[in-house]
Enzyme design. Structure first.
Site, PDB file in Angstrom:
ATOM      1  N   GLN A   1     -72.045 125.065  61.395  1.00  0.00           N
ATOM      2  CA  GLN A   1     -72.889 124.634  62.513  1.00  0.00           C
ATOM      3  C   GLN A   1     -73.567 125.862  63.145  1.00  0.00           C
ATOM      4  OE1 GLN A   1     -69.398 123.058  62.520  1.00  0.00           O
ATOM      5  NE2 GLN A   1     -70.504 121.891  60.989  1.00  0.00           N
TER       6      GLN A   1
ATOM      7  N   THR B   1     -71.034 119.671  68.450  1.00  0.00           N
ATOM      8  CA  THR B   1     -69.962 119.262  67.549  1.00  0.00           C
ATOM      9  C   THR B   1     -68.633 119.516  68.263  1.00  0.00           C
ATOM     10  OG1 THR B   1     -69.150 119.379  65.281  1.00  0.00           O
ATOM     11  CG2 THR B   1     -69.799 121.478  66.284  1.00  0.00           C
TER      12      THR B   1
ATOM     13  N   ARG C   1     -52.344 116.245  70.102  1.00  0.00           N
ATOM     14  CA  ARG C   1     -51.057 116.562  69.466  1.00  0.00           C
ATOM     15  C   ARG C   1     -50.467 115.419  68.657  1.00  0.00           C
ATOM     16  NH1 ARG C   1     -49.116 118.979  75.063  1.00  0.00           N
ATOM     17  NH2 ARG C   1     -50.290 117.118  75.608  1.00  0.00           N
TER      18      ARG C   1
ATOM     19  N   ASN D   1     -68.976 118.116  57.981  1.00  0.00           N
ATOM     20  CA  ASN D   1     -70.259 117.943  58.679  1.00  0.00           C
ATOM     21  C   ASN D   1     -71.208 119.063  58.217  1.00  0.00           C
ATOM     22  OD1 ASN D   1     -68.552 119.765  59.972  1.00  0.00           O
ATOM     23  ND2 ASN D   1     -69.156 119.210  62.036  1.00  0.00           N
TER      24      ASN D   1
ATOM     25  N   LYS E   1     -76.870 129.915  56.427  1.00  0.00           N
ATOM     26  CA  LYS E   1     -75.597 130.657  56.382  1.00  0.00           C
ATOM     27  C   LYS E   1     -75.050 130.726  54.957  1.00  0.00           C
ATOM     28  CE  LYS E   1     -73.955 127.712  59.348  1.00  0.00           C
ATOM     29  NZ  LYS E   1     -75.167 126.943  59.713  1.00  0.00           N
TER      30      LYS E   1
ATOM     31  N   GLY F   1     -73.165 121.555  55.645  1.00  0.00           N
ATOM     32  CA  GLY F   1     -73.747 121.509  54.307  1.00  0.00           C
ATOM     33  C   GLY F   1     -74.390 122.860  54.085  1.00  0.00           C
ATOM     34  N   HIS F   2     -73.760 123.711  53.280  1.00  0.00           N
ATOM     35  CA  HIS F   2     -74.234 125.081  53.081  1.00  0.00           C
ATOM     36  C   HIS F   2     -74.799 125.207  51.666  1.00  0.00           C
ATOM     37  CE1 HIS F   2     -71.394 126.705  56.463  1.00  0.00           C
ATOM     38  NE2 HIS F   2     -72.199 125.746  56.860  1.00  0.00           N
TER      39      HIS F   2
ATOM     40  N   ASP G   1     -77.789 125.006  60.097  1.00  0.00           N
ATOM     41  CA  ASP G   1     -78.715 125.024  58.958  1.00  0.00           C
ATOM     42  C   ASP G   1     -79.629 126.239  58.939  1.00  0.00           C
ATOM     43  OD1 ASP G   1     -77.612 122.558  58.291  1.00  0.00           O
ATOM     44  OD2 ASP G   1     -79.086 121.478  59.505  1.00  0.00           O
TER      45      ASP G   1
ATOM     46  N   GLY H   1     -79.019 114.110  54.688  1.00  0.00           N
ATOM     47  CA  GLY H   1     -80.371 113.844  54.208  1.00  0.00           C
ATOM     48  C   GLY H   1     -81.353 113.484  55.322  1.00  0.00           C
TER      49      GLY H   1
ATOM     50  N   THR I   1     -76.300 117.540  54.380  1.00  0.00           N
ATOM     51  CA  THR I   1     -75.138 116.653  54.385  1.00  0.00           C
ATOM     52  C   THR I   1     -75.569 115.193  54.441  1.00  0.00           C
ATOM     53  OG1 THR I   1     -73.699 118.306  55.344  1.00  0.00           O
ATOM     54  CG2 THR I   1     -73.041 116.034  55.700  1.00  0.00           C
TER      55      THR I   1
HETATM   56  P1  GDP Z   1     -76.662 126.390  56.293  1.00  0.00           P
HETATM   57  O1  GDP Z   1     -76.046 125.104  56.703  1.00  0.00           O
HETATM   58  O2  GDP Z   1     -76.823 127.338  57.424  1.00  0.00           O
HETATM   59  O3  GDP Z   1     -75.995 127.024  55.112  1.00  0.00           O
HETATM   60  O4  GDP Z   1     -78.146 126.031  55.827  1.00  0.00           O
HETATM   61  P2  GDP Z   1     -78.575 124.770  54.890  1.00  0.00           P
HETATM   62  O5  GDP Z   1     -78.159 125.022  53.515  1.00  0.00           O
HETATM   63  O6  GDP Z   1     -78.156 123.498  55.523  1.00  0.00           O
HETATM   64  O7  GDP Z   1     -80.158 124.822  55.065  1.00  0.00           O
HETATM   65  C1  GDP Z   1     -80.906 125.937  54.708  1.00  0.00           C
HETATM   66  C2  GDP Z   1     -81.940 125.520  53.651  1.00  0.00           C
HETATM   67  O8  GDP Z   1     -82.917 126.510  53.527  1.00  0.00           O
HETATM   68  C3  GDP Z   1     -81.357 125.347  52.273  1.00  0.00           C
HETATM   69  O9  GDP Z   1     -82.064 124.364  51.589  1.00  0.00           O
HETATM   70  C4  GDP Z   1     -81.581 126.710  51.632  1.00  0.00           C
HETATM   71  O10 GDP Z   1     -81.650 126.645  50.217  1.00  0.00           O
HETATM   72  C5  GDP Z   1     -82.907 127.072  52.211  1.00  0.00           C
HETATM   73  N1  GDP Z   1     -83.158 128.517  52.430  1.00  0.00           N
HETATM   74  C6  GDP Z   1     -82.298 129.488  52.822  1.00  0.00           C
HETATM   75  N2  GDP Z   1     -82.954 130.658  53.019  1.00  0.00           N
HETATM   76  C7  GDP Z   1     -84.248 130.409  52.737  1.00  0.00           C
HETATM   77  C8  GDP Z   1     -85.442 131.200  52.784  1.00  0.00           C
HETATM   78  O11 GDP Z   1     -85.444 132.372  53.136  1.00  0.00           O
HETATM   79  N3  GDP Z   1     -86.613 130.578  52.437  1.00  0.00           N
HETATM   80  C9  GDP Z   1     -86.662 129.277  52.059  1.00  0.00           C
HETATM   81  N4  GDP Z   1     -87.839 128.769  51.756  1.00  0.00           N
HETATM   82  N5  GDP Z   1     -85.564 128.496  52.005  1.00  0.00           N
HETATM   83  C10 GDP Z   1     -84.386 129.058  52.361  1.00  0.00           C
HETATM   84  P1  IMO Z   2     -74.159 123.429  59.027  1.00  0.00           P
HETATM   85  O1  IMO Z   2     -72.841 124.148  58.899  1.00  0.00           O
HETATM   86  C1  IMO Z   2     -76.743 121.043  61.614  1.00  0.00           C
HETATM   87  C2  IMO Z   2     -74.771 118.185  64.292  1.00  0.00           C
HETATM   88  C3  IMO Z   2     -74.967 116.705  64.032  1.00  0.00           C
HETATM   89  C4  IMO Z   2     -74.897 116.187  65.460  1.00  0.00           C
HETATM   90  C5  IMO Z   2     -73.807 117.055  66.078  1.00  0.00           C
HETATM   91  C6  IMO Z   2     -72.440 116.419  66.103  1.00  0.00           C
HETATM   92  O2  IMO Z   2     -74.698 122.910  57.756  1.00  0.00           O
HETATM   93  O3  IMO Z   2     -75.133 124.276  59.792  1.00  0.00           O
HETATM   94  P2  IMO Z   2     -70.607 115.995  64.218  1.00  0.00           P
HETATM   95  O4  IMO Z   2     -70.674 115.171  62.961  1.00  0.00           O
HETATM   96  O5  IMO Z   2     -70.307 117.429  64.004  1.00  0.00           O
HETATM   97  O6  IMO Z   2     -69.722 115.380  65.261  1.00  0.00           O
HETATM   98  O7  IMO Z   2     -72.108 115.908  64.826  1.00  0.00           O
HETATM   99  O8  IMO Z   2     -73.779 118.235  65.320  1.00  0.00           O
HETATM  100  N1  IMO Z   2     -74.244 118.968  63.138  1.00  0.00           N
HETATM  101  C7  IMO Z   2     -74.987 119.807  62.405  1.00  0.00           C
HETATM  102  N2  IMO Z   2     -76.303 120.110  62.478  1.00  0.00           N
HETATM  103  N3  IMO Z   2     -75.948 121.681  60.727  1.00  0.00           N
HETATM  104  C8  IMO Z   2     -74.622 121.407  60.651  1.00  0.00           C
HETATM  105  O9  IMO Z   2     -73.786 122.129  59.883  1.00  0.00           O
HETATM  106  C9  IMO Z   2     -74.101 120.407  61.498  1.00  0.00           C
HETATM  107  N4  IMO Z   2     -72.869 119.880  61.673  1.00  0.00           N
HETATM  108  C10 IMO Z   2     -72.974 119.009  62.683  1.00  0.00           C
HETATM  109  O10 IMO Z   2     -76.222 116.461  63.439  1.00  0.00           O
HETATM  110  O11 IMO Z   2     -76.098 116.462  66.127  1.00  0.00           O
HETATM  111 MG    MG Z   3     -76.430 123.048  56.667  1.00  0.00          MG
END
Ligand code: GDP
Ligand code: IMO
Ligand code: MG
Length: 429
Positions: free
Chosen positions: A225, A240, A144, A39, A17, A41-42, A14, A303, A301
């Protein structure tokens, strides 16, 4: 010169990315997801509209750029189809822009049931998985007995593999986990329908990428991740089930390491973690709550509220080493705008001694006391700023210190969730 860049999370996921891949896609021809599944959520925000991608690469909003779901991804076809449908409903899905590897393994209904039932059984020792069946799907791949996307193209093969799996899974579900099993027809027809829907996208994607490399196309590899959740290099067992580190880009897409030009790590200006496991610089109470509310730190993903803490430079140095990072992107700097003081964890104290290297053993890391360096906050908005030298002096100092502590240059600073909220310090292409 063509450039092939790997983007990875340098923390626990998170890091932002999705946003960074979206803005870099402008310069790329192809974007590849190489591991993980839904898993992930981008989040990508364009003109105020929010998209959350779980399986489709975050470059999909750029028409004409090919998005590839690579060999190393585990695919829940139902989730993928829903994601495609959302884009179709908005009139922005071009079928030719999405390819799915025939080798990518499928997440089956029994994987999700096993994931959830096992977590329940673990009780207090649970991992805090997303419950999406990720671990069990990767287990079957390594055992496998997994079923691949390509198997959806042959009714006979699919049925035979499903039948063999159900014999074993039903026994385990019923007799060990005391859950209900599955009837073959419950899954077979549903998956054949999914197969028909995604068949036009299923390809030999490794060959596609190899041909693209020969044509000098720019490829962006989108990690999911983060480094500290890597199955081999993360805080095992609180990880993960895939290789989230840069090395995974090669195995998960079928191209050789010599084709990668640079590896870029993404890190927030502070730290978060979802799920269980050690987190030395974690904050509690009002301080954590403030970062969570200011940063909107709730899982994209599931909440779930994300655990929040200070920037951990020990963990970052480890991420630099494990991924071979060439550049660093710092996101969410704006979230710190209102703080009086900001801290950076620069070392750990463990059993009286100072550790300056990361410890992956959960038993050690959970007993590490962070050693902090303190910074005065800049207490001014950074959101509208587009040039590094226009940032408040204290904010510049903070970024420079992160650069110093990591030994890697900062190439982008993100000051908001929108595409435009970015300070580009170095052109990566
Ligand atoms: P990812 O899984 O690495 O793609 O990141 P997520 O989308 O799960 O979480 C990043 C959160 O931060 C999202 O709600 C983005 O919209 C938000 N975000 C990303 N860059 C910035 C930033 O520079 N400032 C703020 N305030 N929010 C950001
Ligand atoms: P993005 O790509 C943050 C965490 C889960 C748990 C562990 C194992 O959005 O950064 P899993 O369901 O993969 O077996 O869970 O990994 N986890 C994440 N945490 N961002 C993610 O993806 C994650 N994907 C899995 O919360 O701790
Ligand atoms: Mg994410």
């Amino acid at each position: 010169m063509a450039k092939n860049l790997v983007i990875v999370g340098a923390q626990w996921g998170d890091e932002g990315k999705g946003k960074i891949v979206d803005i870099l896609t402008e310069h790329a021809d192809i974007v590849v997801r190489f591991q993980g599944g839904n898993n992930a959520g981008h989040t990508v925000i364009v003109d105020g509209e929010k998209f959350i991608f779980h399986l489709i690469p975050s470059g999909i909003l750029h028409p004409g750029k090919v998005c590839v779901i690579g060999d190393g991804v585990v695919v829940d076809p139902e989730v993928l189809i829903k994601e495609i449908d959302v884009l179709k409903a908005k009139g922005i899905f071009r079928p030719e822009d999405l390819l799915i590897s025939k080798n990518a393994h499928l997440i089956m209904p029994y994987h999700k049931k096993l994931d959830v039932a096992r977590e329940r059984l673990r009780g207090e020792n649970k991992i805090g998985t997303t419950g999406r069946g990720i671990g069990p799907a990767y287990e079957d791949k390594v055992a496998r007995c997994g079923i691949k996307c390509g198997d959806l193209l042959s009714e006979e093969d699919f049925r035979a593999k499903l039948k063999a799996n159900l014999m074993e899974k039903n026994h385990y579900l019923k007799n060990v986990l005391h859950e209900e099993g599955f009837e073959i027809h419950q899954i077979y027809h549903k998956y054949m329908t999914f197969g028909a829907a995604i068949a036009p996208h299923i390809r030999n994607t490794s060959k596609f990428l190899s041909d693209a490399l020969n044509l000098k196309r720019n490829i962006l590899f989108e990690g999911a991740q983060g480094t500290l959740l890597d199955i081999d290099h993360g805080t095992y067992p609180f990880v993960t089930s895939s290789n989230t580190v840069a090395g995974g880009a090669c195995t998960g897409s079928g191209i050789g390491p010599s084709k990668i030009d640079a590896v870029i790590g993404i890190s927030k200006a502070y730290a978060t973690r979802v799920g269980e496991g050690p987190f030395p610089s974690e904050l509690q109470g009002a301080e954590a709550e403030r970062l969570r509310e200011q940063g909107g730190e709730y899982g994209a993903t599931t909440g779930r509220p994300r655990r929040c803490g200070w920037f951990d430079a020990v963990a970052l140095r480890y991420a630099v080493r494990i991924n071979g990072l060439d550049g660093l992107v710092i996101t969410k700097l704006d979230v710190l705008d209102t703080l009086d003081t900001i801290k950076i964890c620069t070392g750990y104290r463990y059993k009286g001694a100072l550790l300056d290297d990361f410890a992956t053993e959960a038993s050690v890391l959970s007993k590490c006391e962070p050693v902090y360096e303190e910074f005065e906050g800049w207490k001014a908005p950074t959101n509208g700023i587009r040039k590094f030298d226009k940032l408040p002096a204290q904010a510049q100092k903070y970024i420079k210190r992160l650069e110093e502590l990591s030994g890697v240059e900062v190439v982008i600073v993100s000051v908001g969730a929108g595409r435009e909220d970015s300070i580009i310090l170095k052109n990566l292409f």
